[in-house]
Write an enzyme that holds these catalytic residues in place. Structure first.
Site, PDB file in Angstrom:
ATOM      1  N   GLY A   1       0.806  -1.218   0.000  1.00 19.35           N
ATOM      2  CA  GLY A   1       0.000   0.000   0.000  1.00 19.35           C
ATOM      3  C   GLY A   1       0.838   1.266   0.000  1.00 19.35           C
ATOM      4  O   GLY A   1       0.636   2.157  -0.820  1.00 19.35           O
ATOM      5  N   ALA A   2       1.783   1.332   0.922  1.00 20.73           N
ATOM      6  CA  ALA A   2       2.558   2.560   1.071  1.00 20.73           C
ATOM      7  C   ALA A   2       3.725   2.293   2.003  1.00 20.73           C
ATOM      8  O   ALA A   2       3.799   1.244   2.631  1.00 20.73           O
ATOM      9  CB  ALA A   2       1.683   3.666   1.647  1.00 20.73           C
ATOM     10  N   MET A   3       4.633   3.284   2.079  1.00 15.45           N
ATOM     11  CA  MET A   3       5.831   3.116   2.900  1.00 15.45           C
ATOM     12  C   MET A   3       6.196   4.428   3.579  1.00 15.45           C
ATOM     13  O   MET A   3       6.241   5.480   2.940  1.00 15.45           O
ATOM     14  CB  MET A   3       6.981   2.625   1.999  1.00 15.45           C
ATOM     15  N   GLU A   4       6.521   4.314   4.868  1.00 17.06           N
ATOM     16  CA  GLU A   4       6.678   5.491   5.729  1.00 17.06           C
ATOM     17  C   GLU A   4       8.085   6.084   5.750  1.00 17.06           C
ATOM     18  O   GLU A   4       8.484   6.687   6.758  1.00 17.06           O
ATOM     19  CB  GLU A   4       6.277   5.104   7.159  1.00 17.06           C
TER      20      GLU A   4
ATOM     21  N   HIS B   1      -2.022   6.367   8.439  1.00 17.65           N
ATOM     22  CA  HIS B   1      -1.135   5.306   8.925  1.00 17.65           C
ATOM     23  C   HIS B   1       0.335   5.665   8.687  1.00 17.65           C
ATOM     24  O   HIS B   1       1.156   5.616   9.610  1.00 17.65           O
ATOM     25  CB  HIS B   1      -1.493   3.992   8.219  1.00 17.65           C
ATOM     26  N   GLU B   2       0.665   6.043   7.461  1.00 15.51           N
ATOM     27  CA  GLU B   2       2.074   6.330   7.164  1.00 15.51           C
ATOM     28  C   GLU B   2       2.542   7.572   7.921  1.00 15.51           C
ATOM     29  O   GLU B   2       3.671   7.621   8.418  1.00 15.51           O
ATOM     30  CB  GLU B   2       2.308   6.496   5.659  1.00 15.51           C
TER      31      GLU B   2
ATOM     32  N   HIS C   1       3.319   6.728  11.477  1.00 17.49           N
ATOM     33  CA  HIS C   1       4.599   6.029  11.623  1.00 17.49           C
ATOM     34  C   HIS C   1       5.747   6.992  11.916  1.00 17.49           C
ATOM     35  O   HIS C   1       6.785   6.571  12.427  1.00 17.49           O
ATOM     36  CB  HIS C   1       4.954   5.286  10.329  1.00 17.49           C
TER      37      HIS C   1
HETATM   38  N1  B3K Z   1       5.970  -0.441   6.658  1.00 15.09           N
HETATM   39  C1  B3K Z   1       5.435  -0.658   5.346  1.00 15.09           C
HETATM   40  C2  B3K Z   1       5.415  -2.080   4.944  1.00 15.09           C
HETATM   41  C3  B3K Z   1       6.632  -2.557   4.315  1.00 15.09           C
HETATM   42  C4  B3K Z   1       6.428  -3.958   3.784  1.00 15.09           C
HETATM   43  C5  B3K Z   1       7.671  -4.546   3.296  1.00 15.09           C
HETATM   44  N2  B3K Z   1       7.472  -5.837   2.714  1.00 15.09           N
HETATM   45  C6  B3K Z   1       4.070  -0.106   5.187  1.00 15.09           C
HETATM   46  C7  B3K Z   1       3.310   0.096   6.431  1.00 15.09           C
HETATM   47  O1  B3K Z   1       2.979  -0.796   7.156  1.00 15.09           O
HETATM   48  O2  B3K Z   1       3.023   1.212   6.722  1.00 15.09           O
HETATM   49 ZN    ZN Z   2       2.662   0.356   8.834  1.00 14.03          ZN
END
Ligand code: B3K
Ligand code: ZN
Length: 895
Positions: free
Chosen positions: A264-267, A300-301, A304
């Site tokens: 979905g996304a990455m922080e 969510h991101e 984080h």
């Molecule tokens: N922290 C990332 C997930 C990364 C997954 C890597 N395979 C997104 C999240 O949970 O916000």
């Molecule tokens: Zn997350």
């Protein structure tokens, strides 16, 4: 790795601190798609708190080595398949390592890769090692300076974490940008983006008065779809300030959207990278669900930034420390956005949706071969542990602290957690200790929630003593149904917050007084179950009550209590806890559907249940309930959830039962559905508000029931008009699906025409084309045209592309994961298709392949006639796949 070998296992208890630390990192990129040169200068020092080692071993994958320099002189290094070892390292040294990676050949979407001509990175969990040699582990935290150099015309925008400190022109039409991130971070939070992008910008002031620059970067054509993401970001910033006192720390916060992304996304610190699916929205192209997902994931991101980035994880076994906590925070954020923090009914809608997902995704996982505690004990490939358990059960565990401590107590715990661990890498035990210490509580027993896999069961028995006016409730906890693999050890009873209310004769809550208390208090009580069996006695109970159990789903457990149908009907009509009203309705429907499925399996005659129909009629016509809540109440449990509850799952029987009941409800309540449809129109401009989307949800549910009628003329008339006149994607897509269903049952082809029209309107919009693929993959096939054939044909459609994860999810995952009746076709055709796709994806993108592989892991839970073809498909796959990701899943499934 040959798939007949077991991949090496990493164990939680093997953790040791790193022998070296990296204080600062300076990265210089010469970006080019085929060959990107990365010059990596690190300041390394021996860790005084770790075992002394002479040489330094860095990890690196798929890198071509160019040179290594230590303190200005050529370094003595050994470059291996996945590593680079520096010999005889002094206590402190500056190393410069130069290597080359190949972004355009990178189909895994880990490390540095190219999407639609632009560069992106994904480093969590272990992708940084595909960019340069490093101590790629989250407990090594460093400050980063990043210089990006690239062709100015092809890559006018150059982004990385932190603040832009310099930029300028270079020879040969190239330019550069230099970024500095003032916060120490682990390598998995590093990011860069380069390409032709434009940003929606906004400046806001945070609570301390500081001005911040917010940017949402997208391809130029998509700029008109960024407003909702920006609004969601601003809402997130405000909410985290008010609820947790947490402020945005960087001067600049960037979000970038990319079409090719594994999740979905990455922080990444200050530079969140998102799947376009969770950023781009306007009324014509995005549905209410998309709008809600964008708000939740942007939140969510963003959240984080504190829970994950400022305090990160010591090792990957602690993943739930950041993920469970951040999911909990985004759930609370969404609930607040649904109707203000205090509106219990509005908040309940979010709670119900979350519990529905938990039960559907996590409970199954927890009783299958991948079952693991929220803090796993071991893994072969960490990417496989970004699971419903770590995320969603993890969030439930965090929620239990709040249920036990209250919001204020939980906040005290959070404050102490940041006070102790800001700027460092922590463990789940650290979080538990902060919650306990800030509130003077002993949470040692609570540790079992982190180490025990499987879904606990709480069995309830009650006894009313009319003469003494005493009502006792006995709670017994067990792991009755978890499979053997789900519980390697029985660790003793859990600490379970069990919220309960008692309904008096008219369905009104009683005020509760437990034995030993001086006076009655509130009407919901959180009982703390800490023993295997405990009895709680309420006094002054003047009439036999009806218990309302586990209110608001106060713990992630299965409750067993022998309610009569009449009692469930009372709860459904009167419970003051909106979650339990929904729960009572689900319970009634589930019982009915399971008994219908058993009859269907035995080819017996199916009959309607009048009591259930009357209950549904009352809910449908109850104007005191919000449309959104009524919609949730009237959606039948999913086929996947129902199949989970059967001893030998029979997807065909479940489908027959659910379709039968839908048709009964459609027929018996036809006039009510028609009236509800008319009452819930949302004329005027599209608004993605909870109220308007609730109305659309109920209206479109009515339409979907009407499409089940033997004579679907009304549905076809309404759906055709709605399809043509829609000013938003929610209404247009609901009308399309209704037309598809109605035309399938009538044996006509107007569904096809609508599909063609839909494609023609939206073929330039990849996210809508994804929907077009998904609708077809999820449609109910017929014996003349099973869905698997439609899906196979669509694999050759010019718009299909197996390298794009969104497209794969839209077509292949929708069929294998969201169309159980067709996927589990008795002839095994679905499984054969699955096997082919897992093998094809394994060679391109192991993470996506592993997600697909998991769709057959619960094969042992199915009826014998399906088990055998499933096992065959798994065995065939086992012989052909190579990635650690897929090998781990298939090995566990067959073990
Ligand atoms: N922290 C990332 C997930 C990364 C997954 C890597 N395979 C997104 C999240 O949970 O916000
Ligand atoms: Zn997350």
């Amino acid at each position: 790795m040959p798939s007949n070998e077991t991949p090496p296992i990493v164990r939680r208890t093997d953790y040791t601190p790193p022998s070296f630390l990296i204080d600062s990192v300076s990265l210089e990129f010469d970006l080019a798609p085929e060959q990107t040169t990365v010059r990596n200068t690190i300041r390394v020092r021996r860790n005084p708190e770790a075992v002394r080692e002479g040489s330094l071993e860095l990890v690196g994958e798929k890198l071509t080595f160019i040179s290594a320099v230590a303190d200005g002189a050529p370094a003595d290094v050994v470059v291996g398949e996945g590593s680079l070892t520096v010999k005889d390292v002094p206590d402190s040294v500056e190393l410069t390592l130069t290597g080359v990676c190949a972004p355009s050949a990178n189909t895994t979407m880990m490390g540095l890769y190219v999407s639609r001509g632009n560069f992106f990175t994904q480093c969590e969990a272990e992708g940084f090692r595909r960019i340069t040699w490093f101590l790629d582990r989250p407990d090594v935290m460093s400050t980063y300076t990043v210089t990006l150099r690239a062709d100015k015309v092809a890559y006018p925008v150059l982004l990385s974490n932190g603040n832009l400190v310099d930029q300028g022109e270079l020879a040969d039409g190239r330019h550069y940008a230099k970024w500095e991130d003032p916060f120490r971070k682990p390598a998995y939070l590093f990011a860069l983006v380069a390409g032709k992008l434009e940003a929606l910008e906004e400046r806001v002031r945070t609570s301390s008065g500081a001005e911040k620059l917010l940017q949402v970067w997208v391809e130029p054509n998509d700029l008109n779809k960024t407003r909702h993401a920006m609004d969601s970001l601003i809402q997130s910033i405000r909410w985290d300030e008010t609820r947790f006192g947490l402020e945005l720390d960087l001067d600049r916060f960037m979000i970038v959207a990319v079409s090719d992304f594994n999740m979905g996304a990455m922080e990444n610190k200050g530079l969140n990278i998102f799947n376009t699916k969770f950023i781009l929205a306007n009324a014509e192209t995005a549905s209410d669900v998309d709008y809600a997902n964008i708000q939740a994931i942007v939140g969510h991101e963003y959240f984080h930034n504190w829970t994950g980035n400022r305090v990160t994880c010591r090792d990957w076994f602690q993943l739930s420390l950041k993920e469970g906590l951040t999911v909990f925070r985004d759930q609370e954020f969404t609930a607040a956005m649904m109707g203000g923090d205090e509106n219990a009914a509005a908040r309940a809608i979010k709670r119900i949706e979350d519990v529905r997902v938990l039960r559907q995704m996590q409970f199954g996982e927890d009783s299958g071969p991948m079952a693991h505690p929220i803090r796993p004990e071991s893994y072969a490939e960490i990417s496989n542990f970004y699971t419903a358990t770590v995320y969603r059960k993890g969030a439930e565990v965090v929620r239990m602290y709040q249920t036990l401590l209250g919001r204020d107590g939980f906040r005290k715990g959070m404050d102490l957690y940041f006070q102790r661990h800001d700027g460092s890498a922590a463990t789940c035990d650290d979080f538990r200790a902060a919650m306990a210490d800030a509130n003077g509580r002993d949470f040692s027993q609570f540790e079992r929630w982190y180490s025990q896999a499987g879904t606990p069961r709480v069995t309830v028995t009650t006894r009313y003593d009319a003469a003494a006016q005493r009502y006792s409730v006995t709670l017994t906890q067990s792991y009755g149904h978890a499979s053997a693999t789900a519980r390697p050890t029985q660790m003793g009873p859990l600490h379970i917050p069990f919220a309960i209310g008692l309904l008096g004769p008219l369905g009104v809550d009683m005020r509760l007084r437990l034995e030993g208390e001086s006076a009655a208090r509130e009407t919901t009580r959180v009982l703390e179950l800490t023993e295997t069996q405990q009895t709680f006695t309420f006094v002054d109970v003047t009439a036999k009550p009806l218990p309302s159990l586990l209110r608001n789903f106060s713990a992630p457990v299965i409750v067993e209590y022998d309610y009569s149908v009449d009692e469930l009907a009372v709860l459904l009509a009167h419970d003051s806890d909106p979650f339990n009203r929904w729960e009572a309705g689900q319970c009634l429907a589930t019982r009915e559907l399971l008994s219908l499925a058993a009859r269907a399996a035995a080819s017996q005659h199916l009959e309607a249940n009048d009591a259930l129909i009357s209950s549904y009629r009352r809910v449908l016509t109850d104007a005191t309930l919000s449309p959104g809540f009524r919609e949730l109440m009237l959606v039948l449990p999913t086929e996947t959830y129902l199949a989970e509850l059967m001893t030998d799952a029979d997807p065909a029987a479940v489908h027959a039962a659910r379709q039968f009941l839908r048709k009964q409800l459609a027929t018996a309540l036809k006039e009510e559905w028609l009236a509800t449809y008319e009452d819930n129109l949302t004329p005027g401009a599209y608004e993605p508000t909870p109220n308007a989307s609730g109305r659309r949800g109920l209206k479109n549910l009515s339409l979907s029931y009407l499409a089940e009628l033997d004579d679907p003329a009304d549905a076809v008339r309404l759906a055709s008009a709605q399809y043509r006149g829609a000013n938003n994607m929610t209404d247009r897509s609901a009308a399309l699906v209704a037309l598809l269903n109605a035309s399938a049952s009538a044996g006509l082809d107007f569904g096809e025409h609508a599909l063609d029209d839909f494609y023609g309107r939206f073929e330039g919009d990849p996210l809508v084309v994804d929907k077009w693929f998904a609708f077809q993959a999820m449609q109910r096939g017929t014996s003349q045209r099973p869905t698997v054939e439609i899906v196979r044909a669509l694999m050759s459609h010019p718009a299909f592309n197996i390298r794009n994860p969104n497209r794969v999810r839209a077509l292949i995952f929708s069929f294998c994961g969201a169309n159980p009746a067709q996927f589990h076709a008795a002839d095994g055709s679905g499984y054969a298709f699955w096997a082919e796709q897992v093998v094809a994806l394994d060679a391109l993108n192991p993470q996506v392949a592993a997600r697909l592989a998991r769709m057959l892991e619960r094969w042992r839970a199915y009826m014998p006639s399906l088990r055998e073809p499933m096992r065959k498909a798994l065995t065939a796959v086992a012989e052909q796949v190579k990635s650690r990701d897929v090998v781990e899943i298939i090995h566990k499934a067959l073990a």
